[in-house]
Design a protein around this motif. Sequence first.
Motif, PDB file in Angstrom:
ATOM      1  N   VAL A 104       0.910  -1.253  -0.042  1.00 23.57           N
ATOM      2  CA  VAL A 104      -0.029   0.054   0.075  1.00 23.57           C
ATOM      3  C   VAL A 104       0.846   1.319   0.207  1.00 23.57           C
ATOM      4  O   VAL A 104       0.286   2.427  -0.422  1.00 23.57           O
ATOM      5  N   TYR A 105       2.010   1.155   0.484  1.00 18.35           N
ATOM      6  CA  TYR A 105       2.974   2.287   0.725  1.00 18.35           C
ATOM      7  C   TYR A 105       3.794   2.549  -0.810  1.00 18.35           C
ATOM      8  O   TYR A 105       4.608   3.574  -0.429  1.00 18.35           O
ATOM      9  N   TRP A 106       3.559   1.896  -1.809  1.00 20.56           N
ATOM     10  CA  TRP A 106       3.815   2.375  -3.080  1.00 20.56           C
ATOM     11  C   TRP A 106       3.365   3.524  -3.513  1.00 20.56           C
ATOM     12  O   TRP A 106       3.706   4.492  -4.600  1.00 20.56           O
TER      13      TRP A 106
ATOM     14  N   SER B 147      -4.686   0.358   9.338  1.00 17.49           N
ATOM     15  CA  SER B 147      -4.804   1.536   8.502  1.00 17.49           C
ATOM     16  C   SER B 147      -3.614   2.138   8.300  1.00 17.49           C
ATOM     17  O   SER B 147      -2.666   2.418   8.912  1.00 17.49           O
ATOM     18  N   ALA B 148      -3.419   2.468   7.034  1.00 13.93           N
ATOM     19  CA  ALA B 148      -2.016   2.859   6.437  1.00 13.93           C
ATOM     20  C   ALA B 148      -1.655   4.366   7.064  1.00 13.93           C
ATOM     21  O   ALA B 148      -2.497   5.009   7.243  1.00 13.93           O
ATOM     22  N   ASN B 149      -0.237   4.530   7.417  1.00 14.11           N
ATOM     23  CA  ASN B 149       0.180   5.676   7.829  1.00 14.11           C
ATOM     24  C   ASN B 149       0.500   6.519   6.530  1.00 14.11           C
ATOM     25  O   ASN B 149       0.099   6.170   5.346  1.00 14.11           O
ATOM     26  N   PRO B 150       0.647   7.782   6.796  1.00 15.12           N
ATOM     27  CA  PRO B 150       0.530   8.754   5.500  1.00 15.12           C
ATOM     28  C   PRO B 150       2.020   8.928   4.616  1.00 15.12           C
ATOM     29  O   PRO B 150       1.824   9.322   3.554  1.00 15.12           O
TER      30      PRO B 150
ATOM     31  N   GLU C 174       1.769   1.312  16.245  1.00 16.83           N
ATOM     32  CA  GLU C 174       2.482   1.054  14.968  1.00 16.83           C
ATOM     33  C   GLU C 174       2.046   0.068  14.361  1.00 16.83           C
ATOM     34  O   GLU C 174       1.935  -0.073  13.098  1.00 16.83           O
ATOM     35  N   TYR C 175       2.209  -0.987  14.902  1.00 18.29           N
ATOM     36  CA  TYR C 175       1.472  -2.385  14.580  1.00 18.29           C
ATOM     37  C   TYR C 175       0.392  -2.363  13.495  1.00 18.29           C
ATOM     38  O   TYR C 175       0.499  -2.886  12.547  1.00 18.29           O
ATOM     39  N   TYR C 176      -0.438  -1.385  13.795  1.00 17.25           N
ATOM     40  CA  TYR C 176      -1.679  -1.408  12.933  1.00 17.25           C
ATOM     41  C   TYR C 176      -1.674  -0.381  11.642  1.00 17.25           C
ATOM     42  O   TYR C 176      -2.439  -0.313  11.001  1.00 17.25           O
ATOM     43  N   THR C 177      -0.339  -0.277  11.298  1.00 16.16           N
ATOM     44  CA  THR C 177      -0.070   0.418  10.025  1.00 16.16           C
ATOM     45  C   THR C 177       0.950  -0.542   9.105  1.00 16.16           C
ATOM     46  O   THR C 177       1.316  -0.144   8.011  1.00 16.16           O
ATOM     47  N   PHE C 178       1.032  -1.737   9.501  1.00 17.18           N
ATOM     48  CA  PHE C 178       1.876  -2.545   8.751  1.00 17.18           C
ATOM     49  C   PHE C 178       1.091  -3.163   7.466  1.00 17.18           C
ATOM     50  O   PHE C 178       0.022  -3.303   7.518  1.00 17.18           O
TER      51      PHE C 178
ATOM     52  N   THR D 278      10.328   9.542   6.531  1.00 13.62           N
ATOM     53  CA  THR D 278      11.416   9.879   5.395  1.00 13.62           C
ATOM     54  C   THR D 278      11.295   8.981   4.259  1.00 13.62           C
ATOM     55  O   THR D 278      12.163   8.642   3.250  1.00 13.62           O
ATOM     56  N   GLY D 279      10.302   7.966   4.245  1.00 12.50           N
ATOM     57  CA  GLY D 279      10.226   6.854   3.411  1.00 12.50           C
ATOM     58  C   GLY D 279      11.079   5.724   3.456  1.00 12.50           C
ATOM     59  O   GLY D 279      11.012   4.722   2.686  1.00 12.50           O
ATOM     60  N   ALA D 280      11.587   5.629   4.588  1.00 14.68           N
ATOM     61  CA  ALA D 280      12.569   4.375   4.895  1.00 14.68           C
ATOM     62  C   ALA D 280      11.590   3.088   5.300  1.00 14.68           C
ATOM     63  O   ALA D 280      11.112   3.131   6.529  1.00 14.68           O
ATOM     64  N   TYR D 281      11.547   2.227   4.455  1.00 20.45           N
ATOM     65  CA  TYR D 281      10.772   1.137   4.568  1.00 20.45           C
ATOM     66  C   TYR D 281      11.677   0.002   5.538  1.00 20.45           C
ATOM     67  O   TYR D 281      12.927  -0.141   5.281  1.00 20.45           O
ATOM     68  N   HIS D 282      10.738  -0.672   6.387  1.00 19.98           N
ATOM     69  CA  HIS D 282      11.504  -1.567   7.500  1.00 19.98           C
ATOM     70  C   HIS D 282      10.521  -2.588   8.167  1.00 19.98           C
ATOM     71  O   HIS D 282       9.299  -2.359   7.938  1.00 19.98           O
ATOM     72  N   TYR D 283      11.324  -3.470   8.682  1.00 20.00           N
ATOM     73  CA  TYR D 283      10.387  -4.395   9.580  1.00 20.00           C
ATOM     74  C   TYR D 283      10.692  -4.394  10.993  1.00 20.00           C
ATOM     75  O   TYR D 283      12.096  -3.698  11.512  1.00 20.00           O
ATOM     76  N   HIS D 284       9.609  -4.581  11.876  1.00 21.37           N
ATOM     77  CA  HIS D 284       9.890  -4.672  13.326  1.00 21.37           C
ATOM     78  C   HIS D 284       9.424  -6.166  13.766  1.00 21.37           C
ATOM     79  O   HIS D 284      10.204  -6.576  14.933  1.00 21.37           O
TER      80      HIS D 284
END
Length: 285
Positions: free
Chosen positions: A83-85, A105-108, A160-164, A174-180
């Motif tokens: 979704v973050y593309w 729900s996606a973050n902005p 934040e988990y609910y934005t994955f 800053t657009g840095a995609y990552h995993y927790h």
Amino acid sequence: MKKHLLISFLTACLLMNCTKKKDDNKDSVTLLALLALSSSSCTTSFGAGVPDWIKNSFTCVTVSVSGSNYVFKTTSVPTYKSVYWGSTSSLYESSLYTNSSGKNSANPNLIKSQNITLTVPMNNTSTSAPASSFGAIGVSTNGIVIYNDQAAPGDSLSTEYYTFDTSQGHPTNTGAYHYHVEPPKLTNNDSNLVGIALDGYLIFGKKHDDTANGTSGFSLGGANSTTQCNLSGKTTSVPTSWTQAANYNSTKTSSTAYHYHVNNGSEVNGIILSGKYIGTAGTSQ
């Protein structure tokens, strides 16, 4: 190489407006679509002295040897849909991760290419357990960076988990995609290699081989939390189910094979790396 040349050529055409004027809109859309498709590619390269266990396990990274360290460089850009593309990308999907306790729900934020360098020791023997920090503290086998169990200041990982996205990742402002947490693209309650931490110790799925989980004593955000393997007799022995175990062990000296497991918790508690490293960490920038 061909993909990079195609990207350069198409970009130049767009900048120089080298399509026909009347039908420009259609041609430009075609070029932009091709450029979007090309974003699903990545660069993988290995310098002299990089061992086979890295070459055979990691993609979408550039790895070199510098003194007694491995240097991993990555853009941390996923090659799969998210979704973050953004809705104009060919890699866009509207779905988010489906969890058992709430609706995502996606973050902005949107994914942006990064320039991340992790310098990790080749043969760490330290078990000093220093605290980990914000930002990239490891890199996964698909080139996506790993963050610890802490969210951005003022937030919590349980929020934040609910934005994955469907792959259990998301980008920063800053657009840095990552995993927790446990990324389903790489591991699902198994002993797969997930990546390497900033202290040079490897990270595996929840299980050691196919039988047991190797973590305990975890509390979300706890100062003493750990995802270090603590199975008796296994702390310095990587899972034999990993196809590169023999290659890895052949490069190691005594006590340099400490490792992590994804924490044996579900969803938000399936942390990859916690608030502490095993040993002295390298650098991330």
